[in-house]
Design a protein around this motif. Structure first.
Motif, mmCIF file in Angstrom:
data_model
loop_
_atom_site.group_PDB
_atom_site.id
_atom_site.type_symbol
_atom_site.label_atom_id
_atom_site.label_comp_id
_atom_site.label_asym_id
_atom_site.label_seq_id
_atom_site.Cartn_x
_atom_site.Cartn_y
_atom_site.Cartn_z
ATOM 1 N N ARG A 108 -6.609 2.680 -0.523
ATOM 2 C CA ARG A 108 -7.014 4.091 -0.594
ATOM 3 C C ARG A 108 -7.846 4.398 -1.833
ATOM 4 N NH1 ARG A 108 -1.357 6.675 0.293
ATOM 5 N NH2 ARG A 108 -0.760 4.649 -0.551
ATOM 6 N N PRO A 109 -7.435 3.936 -3.032
ATOM 7 C CA PRO A 109 -8.327 4.158 -4.176
ATOM 8 C C PRO A 109 -9.685 3.489 -3.978
ATOM 9 C CG PRO A 109 -6.151 3.502 -4.925
ATOM 10 C CD PRO A 109 -6.176 3.327 -3.439
ATOM 11 N N GLU B 234 0.820 -1.217 0.000
ATOM 12 C CA GLU B 234 0.000 0.000 0.000
ATOM 13 C C GLU B 234 0.858 1.274 0.000
ATOM 14 O OE1 GLU B 234 -3.462 0.179 0.016
ATOM 15 O OE2 GLU B 234 -3.382 2.358 0.014
ATOM 16 N N PHE B 235 1.905 1.287 0.833
ATOM 17 C CA PHE B 235 2.658 2.531 1.010
ATOM 18 C C PHE B 235 4.055 2.504 0.413
ATOM 19 C CE2 PHE B 235 -0.549 2.700 4.378
ATOM 20 C CZ PHE B 235 -1.083 3.957 4.131
ATOM 21 N N LEU C 130 -12.080 5.522 -1.880
ATOM 22 C CA LEU C 130 -12.665 6.634 -2.649
ATOM 23 C C LEU C 130 -13.709 6.123 -3.642
ATOM 24 C CD1 LEU C 130 -9.719 9.008 -3.637
ATOM 25 C CD2 LEU C 130 -11.662 9.542 -2.196
ATOM 26 N N GLU C 131 -13.349 5.074 -4.363
ATOM 27 C CA GLU C 131 -14.237 4.582 -5.419
ATOM 28 C C GLU C 131 -15.553 4.056 -4.853
ATOM 29 O OE1 GLU C 131 -11.821 1.674 -7.421
ATOM 30 O OE2 GLU C 131 -10.310 3.181 -7.848
ATOM 31 N N GLU D 213 -17.206 5.102 -2.314
ATOM 32 C CA GLU D 213 -18.017 6.070 -1.572
ATOM 33 C C GLU D 213 -19.457 6.118 -2.063
ATOM 34 O OE1 GLU D 213 -16.346 9.968 -1.438
ATOM 35 O OE2 GLU D 213 -14.753 9.348 -0.074
ATOM 36 N N ARG D 214 -19.625 5.950 -3.368
ATOM 37 C CA ARG D 214 -20.986 6.056 -3.923
ATOM 38 C C ARG D 214 -21.867 4.897 -3.497
ATOM 39 N NH1 ARG D 214 -18.642 8.199 -9.552
ATOM 40 N NH2 ARG D 214 -18.020 10.201 -8.720
ATOM 41 N N PRO E 276 -0.903 1.160 -4.210
ATOM 42 C CA PRO E 276 -2.052 1.256 -3.294
ATOM 43 C C PRO E 276 -3.285 0.530 -3.804
ATOM 44 C CG PRO E 276 -1.702 3.347 -4.396
ATOM 45 C CD PRO E 276 -0.549 2.458 -4.779
#
Lengths: 153, 111
Positions: B97-98, B84-85, B101-102, B104-105, B94
């Protein structure tokens, strides 16, 4: 042409903060350029802390505004970036070498920055998270900054 | 003196709170499942160990209620953090983290 990129704009902010760190894009140059001569002739330590910026880890478009770019509207989104700070952790005698103030200084320089040198309009740069990882094999300490940029695409 | 019988109101309010709580938990579970699915799509290792370690731990019946999403590695050489880091000699790849975000919907509380 570093300044014509998001990386260049970040680098400009960090350099303006006067922290004395080198900033590289995607990966640092060869180890030889960054470290002192290896033992037994030298200590093999980093000459100075350095940062690596990796942009475009993810780019999520916001819901359509003004009909979207195909209708002449503006397109915005959130881009995920990572900034890595590497510095010496301990010397061979386990004497601490890590700066405890440098990571916070970088946070203060970045969190909320508008990145005026960016090639697109940037609404905000936010540090979402930061973690500290000790690399025992290389005797380095790694701070990974999780950054999100809200910007025009 | 005026007295008001609010038993119906209290019963309806409690039923509404229970309903919202149930729907919120369902929304959170959908989000967590979407995170795991998206994270798997970002992992390209051949062994499949890391992708197979992704999962959800449900603590929604605890106080405070929560869901834990991540790589629950059990092998002798966990490598989710390095993947990841990244490290000083390996770039990050990563996947969480993506995915956060992806996905969220996917978090939507049904009425």
């Amino acid at each position: 042409m570093a300044n014509a990129t998001l990386y260049g704009a970040l680098k400009a902010v960090l350099e303006a903060a006067g922290l004395g760190i080198q900033v590289f894009h995607d990966a640092p140059p060869s180890k030889a350029a960054l470290r002192n001569v290896a033992p037994p002739d030298g200590d093999g330590l980093l000459k100075a802390p350095y940062c690596v910026v990796i942009d475009g880890l993810s780019l999520i478009a916001d819901p359509l505004e003004d009909g979207g770019p195909a209708q002449g509207g503006e397109m915005t989104g959130r881009e995920l970036l990572q900034l890595d700070l590497f510095q010496n952790w301990r010397d061979k005698d386990d004497k601490p070498l890590e700066s405890r103030t440098l990571p916070d200084a970088i946070t203060r320089a970045l969190h909320g920055a508008r990145l005026p040198a960016a090639p697109m309009r940037v609404y905000s740069l936010l540090q979402v998270n930061r973690i500290r990882i000790v690399e025992r094999d290389t005797r380095l300490v790694h701070h990974a900054y999780d950054l999100r940029v809200a910007r025009v695409i | 003196m005026i007295s008001v019988d609010d038993r119906d109101f209290q019963a309806a309010y409690k039923a509404w709170l229970d309903h919202v709580g149930k729907q919120t938990r369902a929304g959170l579970r959908r989000y967590a499942e979407a995170v795991v699915e998206a994270a798997r799509s970002h992992i390209h290792s051949e062994s499949g160990e890391l992708a197979g370690s992704l999962g959800i731990e449900d603590h929604l019946d605890q106080e405070p209620p929560s869901l834990e999403v991540g790589a629950f590695e059990s092998g002798p050489e966990p490598h989710a953090l390095e993947t990841e880091f990244g490290t000083s000699h390996e770039s990050p790849r990563p996947f969480m983290r993506p995915a956060l975000l992806e996905a969220e919907r996917a978090y939507k509380v049904d009425p």
